[in-house]
Design an enzyme around this catalytic site. Structure first.
Site, PDB file in Angstrom:
ATOM      1  N   GLU A 135       8.411  -6.981 -12.227  1.00 30.99           N
ATOM      2  CA  GLU A 135       9.763  -6.639 -11.821  1.00 30.99           C
ATOM      3  C   GLU A 135       9.657  -6.642 -10.442  1.00 30.99           C
ATOM      4  O   GLU A 135       9.158  -5.777  -9.621  1.00 30.99           O
ATOM      5  CB  GLU A 135      10.328  -5.211 -12.330  1.00 30.99           C
ATOM      6  CG  GLU A 135      11.580  -4.993 -11.909  1.00 30.99           C
ATOM      7  CD  GLU A 135      11.954  -3.378 -11.425  1.00 30.99           C
ATOM      8  OE1 GLU A 135      13.121  -3.313 -10.970  1.00 30.99           O
ATOM      9  OE2 GLU A 135      10.901  -2.964 -11.316  1.00 30.99           O
ATOM     10  N   ASP A 144       6.613  -2.400 -13.680  1.00 29.87           N
ATOM     11  CA  ASP A 144       7.591  -1.969 -12.711  1.00 29.87           C
ATOM     12  C   ASP A 144       7.506  -1.708 -11.259  1.00 29.87           C
ATOM     13  O   ASP A 144       6.172  -1.434 -10.818  1.00 29.87           O
ATOM     14  CB  ASP A 144       7.843  -0.564 -13.415  1.00 29.87           C
ATOM     15  CG  ASP A 144       9.334   0.129 -12.612  1.00 29.87           C
ATOM     16  OD1 ASP A 144      10.371  -0.085 -13.007  1.00 29.87           O
ATOM     17  OD2 ASP A 144       8.950   1.314 -12.008  1.00 29.87           O
TER      18      ASP A 144
END
Length: 816
Positions: A538, A485
């Site tokens: 990401e 993330d």
């Protein structure tokens, strides 16, 4: 008195069963009113913690006896048989040692407590707050120690060497026989300490934290924590009523590790570390390496050892056979606590694998499962990096879920959050009184968007903590991949920062060189240690080489970051923007659907329609689409067909597979009632779900759609500039050169005899999927018969076919 009898006797005593923190001031000894906990291994005591902050349990009416647990041993000789040996006063404890022990600032408690050779014999010394007496037991020997005040007991016995001994500790109302924690050697060896010091211990979870074990033949638990700035560390937990006075830990030198082996305690005990900060104040902290925690909002760590026996050997043996970027890879993204609210890991294991397998997805991606204090963060603000959230069960329960998915043929990806952590005062923030896990520069430490703290990726111990954590999930929980993330926030020093709020790197640039080195090390380590695992970034910028090998430098001079795949955020934003326009306006935005092919092979991409796109006012996927209810569903079906044919892997968030109209909420999860046969419009929602199932089924059997995802030779536009028609047509090729033709008509009209150029070596084309089929809720404009090419050149090809394009639909054809 036996321990069982002692527990029974204590049951009627005042304050029994309460977890309490001693408020004893140094230098005072209070009478005992409580006895040690006899909680069995694996059983939790009730928490008294407040939400988000570690607090001690309620203060008892009278001071509490901090009593160690009991280890069953062979009984000592009866007292009547051997007269007790009288201990003479031992050499006086140095006043400075005494003060440091009482105030929790002693770095070497084993040097003064326990048994040590001294002039005239062996000196025994114990720190047992609230005890009335302490007696040394060794075979037939029985010697009561002198009460030196403040909980200290000592005595000099005329022995030649230190014997094997135990302590008999008398409190008000009970007597406890126990091993002496201060007679044991350290539980960590030189090699482990060397690797920790270098920041290269790839199995850090096996040496730090709490580990039930037998040490020098005695069962107990070894506790180790990294706190280099601490003046002292003590252990507090259910086994000493949260009073760490009698449990000081020893420093293992320059490593910054503090260690204590506590005999007789095992699985299920709650604990924290009582850390004395550099300024002398105290802070009670959860274990950063805890493998199990209390259920939030309680915050204690729990002693844990896994007993799970895996059954996924076949899955693990074959998962590395084909590189991920050359294999079918469609992902169902799940928020476990809300997929079916109220289900545990084991209950989810009875439903989720069957559902995902039925829909044909190759993988699930779990939003963060590591422990986090605030459910509304969806797991993206982690406090327990090594512990699956206790909201749904134990770590072994989570392993059961992963195992069940593997046995159903479904891979497991997990969101991993190494970019930042929350500021809760019982967790990582200023863990030992100074910035430790976070950067020492406040501007570098504070994350400007989320009110959290960024890790100091330049500190080798912190980097080791995170790299080992990535391996931990892959090795201990058999996770098949990590979706990392917020990579962009890690890579740039000026991320969300204004001028003057950041300092350039040593080359004058804005790249966070420490974060780059960390990501490269993490990826290289995971791929080396866990064959078949994939890491996914990401990352929302144009950083060069996210999925390039770490040893291959690019134009910027950096080696690649080493990820296997990267989320294609540009495709997601552009294509959703296009689909949100009314068809009459789409011709002006045609490039938003074609631009992704300009850079499609710059990285290995995943096409994500994730949770981020269906929350906070963004609306669900079907609700983003224009038109009436029929047109909205038709648009969504056509869009999904275009997405599954586009180069790259696919990801779809839960609830979107059946066209949920409402935004996702972690409070109640997907609107499963839309599929209830009693609901009037349930056929509309089932139709979209049936399409998703068929998309996955056909996708798996059509290598042209996935085998050459990262090879430009696997894609050719047929027509990419039909803006006035809102038509997109392209060919995909598998490794053998066999084609698949995808055509999307994103206008609400039927286009008859629409001619498209095709290769002349295919005798006929057969429709294998049509999103306008009636069973999906479409108008039924389908082509059941094979279509033969005509020798009319078009679109740079020697032949062409005439097709009837259904409205707001995608059609796939391949050689008949």
């Amino acid at each position: 008195m036996t321990q069982k009898a002692a527990d029974k006797k204590a049951a009627g005593d005042e304050g029994v069963g309460k977890k309490a923190v001693s408020k004893k001031a140094p230098g005072k000894k209070a009478p005992s009113k409580e006895v040690p906990s006899k909680k069995a291994a694996g059983k939790e005591a009730p928490s008294k913690k407040a939400a988000g902050v570690a607090k001690a349990a309620a203060k008892p009416a009278q001071p509490v006896a901090a009593v160690p647990p009991v280890v069953p041993v062979a009984p000592v000789a009866p007292v009547a048989a051997v007269p007790p040996l009288e201990a003479t006063p031992s050499p006086a404890l140095d006043a400075a040692d005494r003060e440091r022990l009482l105030h929790g600032t002693h770095h070497d408690p084993h040097g003064v407590l326990g048994a040590h050779p001294a002039p005239g014999g062996i000196a025994f010394r114990a720190l047992r707050p609230y005890a009335r007496s302490v007696t040394v037991l060794s075979g037939a020997l029985r010697a009561e120690l002198h009460d030196d005040g403040d909980g200290f007991f000592s005595g000099l016995l005329p022995l030649v060497e230190v014997p094997a001994y135990r302590l008999l500790v008398e409190y008000e109302g009970t007597t406890v026989e126990t091993e002496d924690a201060y007679r044991f050697l350290p539980t960590l060896g030189d090699l482990d300490l060397h690797l920790i010091g270098e920041g290269r211990h790839e199995e850090l979870w096996t040496v730090l934290g709490a580990h039930p074990t037998a040490h020098e033949g005695v069962p107990g638990t070894g506790f180790r924590v990294w706190a280099p700035n601490a003046r002292g560390v003590r252990l507090a937990g259910t086994f000493n009523f949260w009073d760490g006075t009698g449990y000081p830990m020893r420093s293992l030198g320059s490593s910054g590790i503090w260690e204590l082996f506590v005999p007789g305690i095992g699985e299920g005990e709650l604990y924290k570390f009582d850390i004395t900060r550099p300024d002398g104040s105290h802070t009670l902290r959860a274990d950063p390496m805890a493998r199990r925690t209390e259920v939030p909002p309680a915050t204690s760590s729990i002693v844990h050892a896994s007993h799970y026996e895996w059954g996924d050997e076949e899955w693990l043996a074959r998962r590395a056979e084909t590189p991920v970027h050359e294999a079918p890879f469609s992902v169902y993204e799940v928020h476990l606590p809300s997929w079916r609210p109220g289900l545990t890991y084991r209950q989810l294991a009875e439903q989720l694998p069957a559902y995902v397998r039925d829909l044909g997805f190759t993988h699930v991606e779990l939003m963060p499962v590591a422990e986090h204090p605030f459910g509304g963060s969806w797991g993206y603000q982690v406090t327990g990096f090594y512990a699956p959230t206790a909201r749904l069960g134990t770590p072994d329960d989570f392993k059961y879920l992963v195992d069940a998915l593997h046995r159903a043929g479904v891979g497991v990806l997990m969101d991993w959050v190494p970019a930042h952590f929350p500021r809760d005062e019982w967790a990582l923030a200023e863990f030992d009184g100074r910035p430790l896990y976070e950067h020492e520069d406040p501007l570098r430490a504070a994350h400007p968007d989320w009110g959290t703290l960024e890790f100091d990726f330049g500190r080798r111990e912190v980097r080791n903590f995170l790299v080992a954590n990535a391996s931990y999930w892959c090795e201990e929980f058999h996770v098949d991949g990590l979706r990392v993330d917020a990579v962009a926030s890690m890579l740039y020093l000026d991320y969300s920062r204004e001028h003057g709020q950041w300092t350039p790197n040593e080359h004058g640039g804005r790249e966070n060189l420490d974060a780059v080195a960390f990501l490269q090390e993490m990826n290289a380590t995971v791929y080396r240690r866990s064959p078949g695992v994939v890491t996914i970034a990401e990352e929302s910028t144009a950083w060069d080489g996210v999925t390039r090998a770490t040893h291959h430098p690019g134009p910027s001079g950096f080696g690649g970051l080493g990820f296997g795949l990267k989320w294609n955020m540009g495709w997601m934003h552009d294509s959703l923007q296009y689909m949100s326009h009314e068809p009459v306006h789409r011709s002006f935005h045609h490039h938003e659907m074609t631009f992704s092919m300009v850079y499609a092979y710059s990285e290995n991409y995943v096409l994500p329609l994730s949770h981020d796109e269906v929350v906070h006012g963004k609306r669900s996927l079907v609700s983003k689409m224009p038109g009436d209810w029929w047109q909205q569903r038709a648009n969504l079906r056509a869009y999904l067909g275009f997405m599954w044919a586009h180069p790259g892997k696919q990801l779809l968030f839960m609830g979107q597979e059946f066209a949920q109209g409402a935004e996702w909420s972690e409070a109640h999860g997907p609107d499963w009632w839309l599929l209830d046969p009693a609901y009037g419009a349930q056929a509309d929602h089932r139709g979209v779900r049936d399409l998703v199932r068929d998309l996955n089924a056909v996708y798996r059997t059509a290598p042209a759609l996935w085998q050459r995802d990262t090879d430009p030779a696997g894609f050719q536009w047929v027509v990419g500039d039909a803006a006035e028609d809102n038509v997109f047509a392209f060919l995909r090729y598998d490794a053998e050169g066999s084609p698949l033709l995808s055509v999307s008509n994103l206008s609400p009209v039927v286009r008859h005899d629409y001619r498209l150029g095709v290769p002349d070596d295919v005798p006929a084309w057969h429709e294998i999927l049509n999103t306008d089929a009636e069973r999906y809720g479409g108008s039924g404009v389908v082509g059941p018969e094979p279509v033969k090419p005509e020798p009319q050149a078009l679109h740079g090809r020697p032949a062409s076919v005439r097709l009837t394009l259904p409205p707001l639909a995608t059609v796939w054809l391949r050689p008949a």
